[in-house]
Design a protein around this motif. Structure first.
Motif, short mmCIF file in Angstrom:
data_model
loop_
_atom_site.label_atom_id
_atom_site.label_comp_id
_atom_site.label_asym_id
_atom_site.label_seq_id
_atom_site.Cartn_x
_atom_site.Cartn_y
_atom_site.Cartn_z
N GLN A 194 18.95 7.13 -4.39
CA GLN A 194 18.80 5.66 -4.41
C GLN A 194 19.41 5.00 -3.18
O GLN A 194 18.85 4.06 -2.63
CB GLN A 194 19.46 5.10 -5.67
N THR A 195 20.55 5.52 -2.73
CA THR A 195 21.18 4.90 -1.55
C THR A 195 20.31 5.09 -0.31
O THR A 195 20.37 4.28 0.61
CB THR A 195 22.57 5.50 -1.28
N ARG A 196 19.54 6.18 -0.27
CA ARG A 196 18.67 6.38 0.90
C ARG A 196 17.40 5.53 0.82
O ARG A 196 16.79 5.24 1.84
CB ARG A 196 18.25 7.86 1.03
N LEU A 197 16.96 5.18 -0.41
CA LEU A 197 15.65 4.54 -0.55
C LEU A 197 15.71 3.05 -0.86
O LEU A 197 14.86 2.29 -0.42
CB LEU A 197 14.83 5.24 -1.65
N LYS A 198 16.69 2.62 -1.64
CA LYS A 198 16.66 1.23 -2.13
C LYS A 198 16.96 0.24 -1.02
O LYS A 198 17.94 0.40 -0.28
CB LYS A 198 17.66 1.06 -3.27
N LEU A 211 -1.21 -7.80 7.23
CA LEU A 211 -1.44 -6.63 8.06
C LEU A 211 -2.47 -5.69 7.45
O LEU A 211 -2.77 -4.63 8.00
CB LEU A 211 -0.12 -5.89 8.30
N GLY A 212 -3.00 -6.03 6.28
CA GLY A 212 -4.08 -5.24 5.70
C GLY A 212 -3.68 -3.87 5.22
O GLY A 212 -4.40 -2.90 5.43
N CYS A 213 -2.52 -3.76 4.59
CA CYS A 213 -2.06 -2.45 4.12
C CYS A 213 -2.90 -1.98 2.93
O CYS A 213 -3.34 -2.79 2.12
CB CYS A 213 -0.59 -2.51 3.72
N ALA A 214 -3.08 -0.67 2.85
CA ALA A 214 -3.95 -0.11 1.82
C ALA A 214 -3.18 0.90 0.97
O ALA A 214 -2.12 1.38 1.36
CB ALA A 214 -5.14 0.57 2.47
N GLY A 215 -3.73 1.18 -0.18
CA GLY A 215 -3.23 2.27 -1.00
C GLY A 215 -1.86 2.05 -1.59
O GLY A 215 -1.41 0.91 -1.72
N PRO A 216 -1.14 3.14 -1.93
CA PRO A 216 0.18 3.01 -2.55
C PRO A 216 1.16 2.22 -1.69
O PRO A 216 2.05 1.55 -2.21
CB PRO A 216 0.65 4.45 -2.70
N PHE A 217 0.98 2.27 -0.36
CA PHE A 217 1.86 1.53 0.54
C PHE A 217 1.71 0.02 0.30
O PHE A 217 2.69 -0.72 0.21
CB PHE A 217 1.49 1.89 1.99
N GLY A 218 0.46 -0.43 0.15
CA GLY A 218 0.21 -1.83 -0.15
C GLY A 218 0.58 -2.18 -1.58
O GLY A 218 1.14 -3.24 -1.84
N ARG A 219 0.26 -1.27 -2.50
CA ARG A 219 0.54 -1.54 -3.92
C ARG A 219 2.03 -1.65 -4.18
O ARG A 219 2.45 -2.42 -5.04
CB ARG A 219 -0.06 -0.43 -4.80
N ALA A 252 10.30 1.62 -4.08
CA ALA A 252 9.10 1.18 -4.78
C ALA A 252 7.92 2.08 -4.44
O ALA A 252 7.09 2.38 -5.29
CB ALA A 252 8.78 -0.27 -4.40
N ARG A 253 7.86 2.53 -3.17
CA ARG A 253 6.75 3.41 -2.77
C ARG A 253 6.83 4.74 -3.50
O ARG A 253 5.82 5.30 -3.92
CB ARG A 253 6.79 3.64 -1.25
N CYS A 254 8.07 5.22 -3.65
CA CYS A 254 8.28 6.47 -4.36
C CYS A 254 7.89 6.31 -5.83
O CYS A 254 7.20 7.15 -6.41
CB CYS A 254 9.74 6.87 -4.20
N GLU A 255 8.32 5.16 -6.41
CA GLU A 255 8.04 4.89 -7.82
C GLU A 255 6.53 4.79 -8.06
O GLU A 255 6.00 5.35 -9.02
CB GLU A 255 8.69 3.56 -8.16
N CYS A 256 5.84 4.10 -7.15
CA CYS A 256 4.40 3.92 -7.25
C CYS A 256 3.68 5.27 -7.28
O CYS A 256 2.80 5.50 -8.10
CB CYS A 256 3.90 3.16 -6.03
N ARG A 257 4.08 6.15 -6.36
CA ARG A 257 3.36 7.43 -6.26
C ARG A 257 3.67 8.32 -7.45
O ARG A 257 2.80 9.04 -7.93
CB ARG A 257 3.70 8.12 -4.95
N ILE A 258 4.91 8.26 -7.96
CA ILE A 258 5.21 9.04 -9.16
C ILE A 258 4.40 8.51 -10.33
O ILE A 258 3.83 9.27 -11.11
CB ILE A 258 6.73 9.03 -9.45
N GLY A 259 4.29 7.16 -10.43
CA GLY A 259 3.47 6.56 -11.47
C GLY A 259 2.02 7.00 -11.36
O GLY A 259 1.36 7.29 -12.36
N GLU A 260 1.51 7.10 -10.12
CA GLU A 260 0.12 7.50 -9.93
C GLU A 260 -0.12 8.95 -10.31
O GLU A 260 -1.22 9.32 -10.71
CB GLU A 260 -0.30 7.26 -8.48
N LEU A 261 0.93 9.79 -10.16
CA LEU A 261 0.79 11.18 -10.59
C LEU A 261 0.53 11.25 -12.08
O LEU A 261 -0.38 11.94 -12.53
CB LEU A 261 2.09 11.94 -10.26
N PHE A 262 1.31 10.49 -12.85
CA PHE A 262 1.10 10.49 -14.31
C PHE A 262 -0.24 9.84 -14.65
O PHE A 262 -0.92 10.26 -15.58
CB PHE A 262 2.26 9.77 -15.01
#
Lengths: 360, 156
Positions: A194-198, A211-219, A252-262
């Motif tokens: 968490q200290t590295r990511l939050k 900037l037109g971000c797409a995918g999990p990065f934008g989400r 949040a990006r990490c959380e998004c991608r883990i959510g997408e895995l499930f």
């Protein structure tokens, strides 16, 4: 006032599996500006349309990127199918969805591993890649290839997944889910992680939108965008909602991608439950394509665009591919401003860069 | 120290591959395939590397980078071309920006075929590279010892 200096970053760097070069303008330890330069993997794949006919181009399109190879092939095939105006068999649509979601799972697990390696947690990196191997085994079992399947064809798919293999996929997903839940705890609850990511590398919703971000990065920055909702392949028959976070930081990006895995596991279960029994896997197409089409698909990294223009000859006149990492690069450069130099490696990884796609 | 076996360190560089071979190279180093059991170690620093794994063909922009990486590695060194693109240029051979396989720029010792190259094939290539590296290391030391004697006799 500190003096500005420029630090070259890449193309060969321990953190980057692929070459990208950034010129980092720094004041002391703070990055003021990041200037990217790309082109180290540029092959000129789109120009091969002069030498390969529209059927052969399927295999070239698959080799745009080895990670989301199936989805590249699918995007190209769907575009050409729309030009022909053919409807592919229902079972082929579901098979495409199953392979696409398997690809998304292996890509996200790969990214989680690389992220763990990026913040120096090697054990977690190995665990993620160990889980990923189970998905690769399923891909090999169903298609014959670990990464590049070559199962797409214009009008459908070339191979069927028999019922016993579908059952094996279901039981393997259950195993993967149980293992992923233990790994997820470390990613989301561990104090060191968490200290590295939050709060690191924040990109606000407005910035991401401009900037037109797409995918999990934008989400992860709160942009509700998911091309699967446009309804290609069998996605109209499947019930799912895009996973969105509003924080816009690395966590949040990490959380998004883990959510997408499930979510992918859920989509796979739904697709396997709803797949119709048909023997027909591909609708034959006659003649040469004539017309143009603009196809958008959701890849693990975001929205990819395939523009195909044909003029009734076996050789397609123009193929244009726009890939998600290319759309995310401006967002990356904005995000890198006012960050610590030591975080740069990690932050580049959080957009899930796929330079091979970007440069084609 | 000449009689002590060294652990060769590995450097991986992505020429202009589609990423397929790159992630298979990384998969080789993870526990399922565990190429580190052959006494190699992955490094990101060319100055400490003995074996260069190169994936993908050579294009105009990465040619100087590949050349520089090869020159920065200490002698003796071994180069492994992983995947059909690094061997010949592969499916991208006819693209306008591809000059050809890795051997158009640097001398390649071992060619690993496949699109994408399977981890088993990559491990086979690495094992061959480790053997070749040990052989070259012995030759290197033998040459050095020979030079040493000549110097002594010249001085004496």
């Amino acid at each position: 006032m500190a003096k500005k200096s420029v630090i070259p970053y890449g193309p060969q760097h321990p953190v980057l599996p692929e070459p990208i070069h950034l010129d980092l303008v720094v004041e002391d330890e703070k990055v003021v500006e990041a200037i990217p330069s790309i082109g180290f993997i540029h092959r000129g794949l789109e120009s091969l349309v002069d030498k390969r006919d529209f059927n052969q181009m399927t295999y070239v399109a698959e080799r745009t990127c080895g990670i989301c190879s199936f989805q590249h092939g699918m995007g190209y095939c769907e575009a050409v199918e729309h030009i022909f105006g053919v409807e592919i068999p229902e079972r082929a649509k579901f098979l495409r969805t199953i392979w696409a979601e398997l690809g998304r799972m292996h890509s996200h697990l790969l990214w989680l591993g690389l992220l763990a390696d990026g913040f120096g947690f090697e054990n977690l990196f190995y665990q993620c890649w160990r889980i990923r191997e189970k998905i690769l085994d399923m891909q090999e079992m169903t298609s014959g290839g670990r990464l590049i399947f070559s199962v797409n064809t214009i009008g459908g798919v070339l191979k069927d997944i028999p019922a016993d293999m579908l059952r094996t996929i279901l039981s393997t997903i259950d195993e993967v889910e149980a293992e992923l839940k233990t790994v997820q705890k470390t990613f989301l609850n561990d104090y060191t992680v968490q200290t590295r990511l939050k709060g690191v590398g924040v990109l606000t919703q407005d910035q991401a939108h401009d900037l037109g971000c797409a995918g999990p990065f934008g989400r992860a920055s709160g942009i509700n965008t998911d091309m699967r909702k446009l309804g290609y392949a069998a996605y109209p028959y499947i019930d799912f909602e895009p996973i969105i976070s509003s924080d816009g930081d690395s966590y949040a990006r990490c959380e998004c991608r883990i959510g997408e895995l499930f979510q992918s596991m859920d989509i796979l279960r739904q697709a396997i439950a709803k797949i119709p029994n048909e023997t027909d896997l591909a609708t034959p197409v006659k003649g040469n394509p004539n017309g143009e089409y603009f196809m958008r698909v959701e890849q693990p990294r975001g929205e990819a665009v395939y523009y195909v223009k044909a003029n009734g000859k076996p050789y397609v006149e123009r193929l244009r591919i726009r890939t998600p990492t290319f759309a995310n690069l401006p967002g990356l450069c904005e995000m890198l401003k006012n960050t610590e130099l030591a975080d740069i490696g990690l932050l580049i990884l959080t957009i899930d860069p796929c330079i091979s796609c970007t440069e084609r | 120290m000449a009689n002590i076996k060294r652990s060769p360190w590995l450097l991986h560089y992505d020429g202009s591959s589609c990423n397929g071979c790159d992630i298979e190279v990384l998969a080789c180093l993870t526990p399922v395939y565990d190429a580190e059991r052959f006494g190699i170690m992955n490094t990101g620093d060319p100055m400490q590397a003995d074996i260069l794994l190169i994936t993908g063909g050579i294009n105009a922009q990465n040619q100087p980078t590949v050349k520089q990486l090869y020159e920065q590695m200490p002698r003796p060194k071994v180069v492994v071309a992983v995947g059909v693109c690094a061997c010949t240029g592969g499916v991208f051979k006819e693209c306008y920006n591809i000059l050809g396989g890795a051997d158009t720029t640097i001398p390649v010792d071992i060619y690993v075929p496949g699109c994408a190259a399977r981890p088993q094939a990559i491990i086979d290539g690495i094992v061959k590279a480790v053997d070749l590296f040990q052989k070259r290391l012995e030759e290197h030391y033998a040459k050095k010892r020979g030079q040493g004697r000549n110097e002594v006799s010249a001085n004496g």
